[in-house]
Design a protein around this motif. Structure first.
Motif, short mmCIF file in Angstrom:
data_model
loop_
_atom_site.label_atom_id
_atom_site.label_comp_id
_atom_site.label_asym_id
_atom_site.label_seq_id
_atom_site.Cartn_x
_atom_site.Cartn_y
_atom_site.Cartn_z
N CYS A 1 0.83 -1.21 0.00
CA CYS A 1 0.00 0.00 0.00
C CYS A 1 0.87 1.26 0.00
O CYS A 1 0.80 2.07 -0.92
N TYR B 254 1.43 4.05 -3.01
CA TYR B 254 0.86 5.39 -2.89
C TYR B 254 1.90 6.44 -2.50
O TYR B 254 1.86 7.57 -2.98
N HIS C 165 -6.77 3.02 4.42
CA HIS C 165 -7.03 1.89 3.52
C HIS C 165 -7.55 0.66 4.26
O HIS C 165 -8.37 -0.08 3.72
N CYS D 29 -8.88 11.26 4.73
CA CYS D 29 -8.37 10.49 3.60
C CYS D 29 -9.55 9.82 2.92
O CYS D 29 -10.41 9.25 3.58
N VAL E 166 -10.65 6.98 0.21
CA VAL E 166 -10.18 5.80 -0.52
C VAL E 166 -11.37 5.13 -1.20
O VAL E 166 -12.50 5.16 -0.71
N CYS F 82 -4.13 11.27 -4.80
CA CYS F 82 -2.89 10.89 -4.13
C CYS F 82 -2.27 9.65 -4.76
O CYS F 82 -1.13 9.31 -4.44
N GLU G 199 -6.80 6.90 -3.98
CA GLU G 199 -6.72 7.67 -2.74
C GLU G 199 -6.71 9.16 -3.06
O GLU G 199 -6.08 9.61 -4.03
#
Length: 590
Positions: free
Chosen positions: A215, A219, A287, A310, A312, A325, A340
């Motif tokens: 992850c 990202y 996430h 955030c 997602v 992102c 994201e």
């Protein structure tokens, strides 16, 4: 029924989820069969966030930090394992031998510089007063000029990975912060063997094995299609940076939901858990929340709303979304593209206002009524009609993460009058964050990645008035996660998969997660009024946020104002504190 499902049905099996936030870590004990929360405990970080002064317990002396720095002390993270985990197990009243796995999540991008064995540089004798030896928290934004250079060069060279990040690499991420470390303290950079996401460092402490999670690698670490940015590209930024990806960043990649290893004897002694139980591969707080909200299908956007937000979402299509992102294949669950986006400040903005802008009479009245100052201001603000306060605000007090990806930007409140009251500004700030979320949603929709459901999680969902504003501004129903510990539950879900209790994260989320659908629905009249205000927000957003230039080439006109103010702030600070902000102290030693 599969063997995994039979194992999951055993009520005596438990997993631990540990959520590392900005100011504290929380451990939660979860029953594997149904996701029931049995006990939890919170441990605040002893040093919190170091953003003005480097002052650490047991270290003689202090160092004044320049603007936009945000550091943490890695030993505070280990203390969470030693305190919160056993406390949560005690609160749950379970036998520790029934725990089959532990999972963790972390804020990102939060970076730990270490030597080869994982020892943080700040724990190497001689480095105690060197700021670059410490953890750079996600909201460390002092690498903006380095991010600008990465973006400018990537655009100039047409680097194929840049569109996967909406056209911008953030100052919050691994490469910008790494370049800052090299250029401001090259001696420490040379000493550093690994540039480690805190999400992976804490798993390293639990297992004794360094595994880099897919992850954050995708990202925050610019890993796309199995490759990092090339030596040639990195060397063009700085010749000494050419080997950064190969020598400081690259490591074995662990897939989400896999086991990173067994709990070591040392970590078992810290936590009181059985040695050898599964420790899941690290992950990001946002996430991991998606499966705990049962929101892993394409189009389900999860907004984890706390100090920042955030966003997602999974999709079955790969597209370029301006200012996102990142998009990573399998970045949330295997088989789908994980997108994201985010807002750098949300709850932080409300807290800033309450801490610095509210008169004492309001605080006294809130105390008299027996409510928090946030509840008191919310009650006053909720009595207003949309637009009654005559204000519009920009939610950039911590910069803009999406869709502008510019942390030189700053907050604005337009329309202030001598009759403006605190509740007016407070409501305008609520609305500004909702407008920022709408900007993100509309950008995804316009890019061919439609948002079909908006699910809210995180601490701010407790404010019903704020949630209703979001429904009205977005013109969408707002679903709510069923757990008040979304990230910790998500980490526990991943731990259950790593322990073999479920075949996949999706299957585990179905059994252990929950959400309440359409808890808040838009009011047509208020939504119409907010359309008018959103048009003004967009005008202000584009006036101050588009085409702002860089520190070295600020644009003329309104777009460059914030950049020039930020540059002047740094210049004045550097002159005023020249003797106390030198990042390099005595020579670095192992």
């Amino acid at each position: 029924m599969t063997d995994q499902t039979l194992q999951a049905a055993q009520p005596e099996s438990h997993v631990i989820g540990v959520d590392y936030g900005t100011l504290s870590g929380r451990a939660v004990v979860i029953r594997v069969s149904d996701g029931a929360h049995l006990g939890s405990a919170v441990h605040p970080y002893r040093h919190a966030v170091l953003d003005r002064e480097l002052a650490v317990d047991g270290v003689e002396g202090t160092v004044t930090l320049p603007p936009d720095w945000a550091l943490q002390v890695p030993s505070d993270y280990v203390d969470v394992l030693k305190q919160a985990v056993p406390d949560a197990v005690a609160a749950a009243g379970i036998d520790p031998s029934t725990v089959v796995g532990i999972g963790t999540d972390f804020t990102a991008c939060t970076m730990v510089p270490t030597i080869a064995d994982g020892t943080p540089l700040n724990e190497v004798p001689g480095n105690e007063l060197r700021p670059h030896a410490y953890v750079k928290l996600w909201k460390h934004h002092a690498a903006q000029s380095h991010a600008d250079r990465i973006n400018d060069l990537a655009r100039e060279r047409g680097e194929a990975w840049l569109p996967r990040y909406g056209g911008f690499i953030s100052s919050e991420w691994e490469f910008a912060k790494g370049l800052q470390l090299l250029e401001e303290d090259p001696e420490l950079y040379a000493l550093m063997d690994h540039w480690v996401e805190a999400a992976d460092w804490i798993v390293w402490q639990l297992t004794g094995v360094y595994v880099r999670n897919a992850c954050t690698a995708g990202y925050k670490g610019i890993l796309q299609d199995g490759e990092y940015p090339s030596r040639d590209f990195l060397g063009a930024l700085n010749p000494d940076f050419a080997g950064f990806a190969e020598t400081k960043v690259a490591n074995t990649i662990g897939q989400l939901g896999d086991s990173a290893g067994g709990l070591s004897e040392r970590a078992a002694a810290w936590t009181g858990l059985p040695a050898g139980i599964a420790v899941s591969v690290g992950n990001v707080d946002a996430h991991v929340t998606a499966p705990s909200a049962q929101a892993v299908e394409p189009g389900q956007m999860v907004a984890i709303m706390g100090t920042s937000t955030c966003h997602v979402m999974n999709s079955d299509v790969l597209a370029d979304v301006p200012g996102m992102c990142g998009v990573v294949d399998g970045g949330i669950i295997t088989g789908l593209y994980g997108y994201e986006a985010g807002q750098s400040g949300v709850g932080d903005i409300f807290a800033w206002f309450v801490d610095n802008q509210v008169p004492g009479a309001y605080v006294a009245e809130a105390e008299r009524q027996g409510v928090s100052i946030h509840e008191y201001l919310t009650d006053l603000a909720s009595a207003q009609e949309v637009g009654e306060h005559g204000l519009i605000a920009l939610d950039w007090h911590s910069g803009n993460r999406s869709v502008l990806v510019d942390h030189e930007l700053s907050g604005v409140v337009l329309g202030l009058r001598l009759t403006t009251e605190p509740q007016d500004v407070y409501r305008a700030l609520f609305e500004a964050t909702a407008f920022g979320a709408r900007t993100i949603v509309e950008t995804f929709n316009a890019s061919g990645v439609p948002v079909t459901e908006f699910i809210a999680a995180g601490g701010l969902i407790r404010n019903a008035f704020l949630m209703q504003i979001y429904a009205d501004v977005l013109r969408m129903p707002i679903s709510i996660i069923g757990s008040d510990q979304g990230p910790a539950l998500g980490s526990a879900i991943h731990a259950a998969v790593a322990a073999g209790c479920y075949a996949s994260v999706g299957e585990a989320g179905t059994a252990m997660g929950s959400r309440q659908r359409a808890v808040y629905t838009p009011d047509e009249q208020r939504a119409d009024a907010y359309d008018r205000l959103f048009a003004e927000y967009t005008l202000l957003h584009d006036t101050f946020g588009r085409g702002g230039g860089t520190e070295s080439q600020p644009s003329a006109g309104g777009q460059g104002v914030m950049h020039r103010l930020s540059a002047m702030r740094r210049e004045v600070f550097a002159t005023k504190h020249a003797a106390s902000i030198t990042p390099v102290a005595e020579g670095a030693t192992r």
